[in-house]
Motif scaffolding. Structure first.
Motif: not given
Length: 537
Positions: A241-252
């Motif tokens: 995940g890049v950028s906001y994708g890192t936030y999605l990844g941390t929520m996972y």
């Protein structure tokens, strides 16, 4: 001109002893004395989630019916019929999975060496509002080689985005007007303008997509990603995940640490950051990048900002601000380049690297400043906000606002906090906050939103997850490097890989970074602590 900011209760009872109950006139149960202390009732077991929840079994047991994708004539590098497309179902509301469901769109580029296949690598390009299908479609060649040999490259559109139950708020005409509009300079008019604009936009989203708004938050998208993991037959989620994708990844990681596989988080959005602080840090980051660009430009022949590296940034900012009074002509249907659009086009190119994106920005500014033609800057602004050549917008801007507000708004700051924020902006980003006033920062950005979320910033530890690879770029304007450093420390098991350079996101820009990411995803071996790479190498 001021650059726009991005933006459960508990109670305690009494002591509970018999004396206090008696004093209150309440009956006191007789005490029972045994040879051992009374056993403490065991805590209630946690509610099962994910695949362990019987109510979600049907979602977790589904299989995706793949078919060849339709070729997109706008792409030239690839015939998309070589990819596979499908959908999978998720509940609209995970607390009521028997209710309405959503179809989530997904695209797969099957592994080039299926006999050596490890599993699926799920992608998210950022946003929020970015299409994972588009990431596969347009950036597929960034994964060519060992990654694509061993993995199906998989991109999905998160709920509320693109082909997955898209949030809609404004039509094309209203979006054009909103993007081109410059905020008044007068503080009183500016505040009234901001409130009116916020109310109108929130009301439009409620009217067009009200049922979706409470359910498009990132935590639900992370739950969808776990359903996707099961639907493609993977025991663990492998993810980039890049950028906001890192936030999605941390929520996972927050929801399913035991289901995490090899997780790459590039250009970090810190889940623990105060929303207002994160917005201010981003403005400061863009000012730093704009000054770096201007100094680099000044050292080159023909720079439209002049040859003085100290004055170049101020010359550029003054020109862009002046577009509020004298917008430029463009080659696009009589549209004019306003200050808002000029800054949007400029910032969009600061996301990129020095060699290519900064070259385009020099050329766009030269055309605007020397020829009084805003066409190039308007083109880059349109591209950034999802407007095509026919004047149609994708839903990225609408979904971005909806997802951000579903993920939690900052509380309204105190007068003292507003003064601190303004002082920091004037000190660290004087060019981008030239006209900023108190009303620009006193609203949290979602104050008129019809749905109030319980989500709040918090540290994600992800105990029990395998080592995570965090990647950060030292000159990143949109997600400053400090956030990557912090997340690497906050996570229970993580390594930090650093790219020394400019621009947003590291993967695909450095041979060193790409090799380290591939080795981690394929072999599970994170790079050595302190590994640093440089642009292009």
């Amino acid at each position: 001109m001021a650059v726009a900011l991005l933006l459960a209760a508990g109670c305690t009872g009494g002591s509970g002893d018999g004396a206090s109950n008696a004093a209150a006139g309440k009956p006191v149960p007789p005490q029972v004395t045994t040879g051992t202390a009374a056993a403490t009732p065991p805590p209630a077991p946690p509610k099962p989630k994910g695949a362990a929840d019987p109510a979600l079994r049907a979602f977790y047991e589904q299989k995706i019916s793949w078919k060849a994708c339709t070729d997109d004539p706008k792409t030239k590098k690839k015939n998309e019929s070589e990819f596979r497309c499908g959908t999978f179902k998720v509940p609209l509301d995970y607390t009521a999975p028997g209710g309405k469901s959503l179809d989530i769109a997904v695209m797969q580029h099957p592994a080039a060496k299926p006999d050596q296949r490890i599993g699926s690598l799920v992608l998210n390009p950022g946003g929020p509002g970015g299409s994972g299908q588009d990431f596969v479609k347009y950036a597929f060649d960034e994964f060519d080689g060992p990654l694509h040999d061993r993995y199906d490259i998989l991109g999905f559109d998160p709920r509320g985005v693109a082909d997955s139950a898209p949030v809609r708020c404004l039509d094309d005409k209203a979006r054009d007007e909103r993007n081109a509009r410059d905020s008044p300079r007068d503080p009183v008019e500016r505040k009234a303008h901001g409130e009116r604009s916020g109310k109108e936009f929130s009301a439009a989203c409620q009217a067009e997509s009200g049922e979706l708004l409470p359910f498009v938050g990132t935590r639900n998208a992370a739950r969808d990603m776990d359903v996707l993991r099961a639907a493609v037959g993977d025991d663990k989620l492998n993810y980039l995940g890049v950028s906001y994708g890192t936030y999605l990844g941390t929520m996972y990681l927050d929801e399913f640490p035991d289901r995490a596989g090899r997780m790459v988080l590039d250009a970090v959005v810190d889940p623990a950051a105060d929303k207002l602080d994160a917005s201010i840090d981003q403005i400061v980051g863009f000012e730093r990048s704009f000054r770096a660009f201007a100094a680099d430009c000044a050292a080159r022949a023909g720079c439209p900002l002049g040859g003085d590296p100290v004055k170049a940034a101020e010359i550029g900012a003054t020109f862009l601000d002046a577009l509020q009074d004298k917008p430029l002509r463009t080659a696009y249907d009589g549209r004019r380049l306003t200050a808002s659009l000029g800054w949007t086009g400029t910032k969009s190119l600061l996301y990129g690297d020095k060699e290519t994106a900064w070259k385009y920005l020099r050329e766009a500014l030269a055309l605007a400043m020397n020829n009084k033609d805003g066409s190039h800057l308007l083109f880059y602004a349109d591209n950034y906000v999802g407007r095509d050549e026919k004047g149609h917008y994708d839903n990225s801007a609408d979904s971005r606002s909806a997802i951000r507000c579903a993920d939690g708004a900052a509380p309204a700051p105190s007068p003292e906090r507003i003064e601190q924020v303004l002082a920091k902006l004037k000190a660290d980003a004087p060019l981008l906050s030239k006209d900023t006033v108190a009303s620009d920062v006193e609203g949290p950005g979602c104050e008129f939103w019809p749905y109030k979320t319980p989500e709040k910033p918090h540290v994600v530890r992800a105990e029990g997850a395998p080592p995570v690879l965090v990647v950060g770029t030292t000159g990143d304007p949109a997600t400053p490097y400090a956030a990557s450093e912090k997340l690497a420390k906050d996570l229970a098991h993580a390594s930090l890989l650093t790219l020394e350079g400019e621009g947003h996101g590291a993967f695909g820009r450095s041979e060193c970074v790409d090799a380290a990411v591939a080795a981690y995803i394929i072999e599970g071996n994170p790079p050595a602590a302190g590994t640093r790479c440089t642009d292009g190498k």
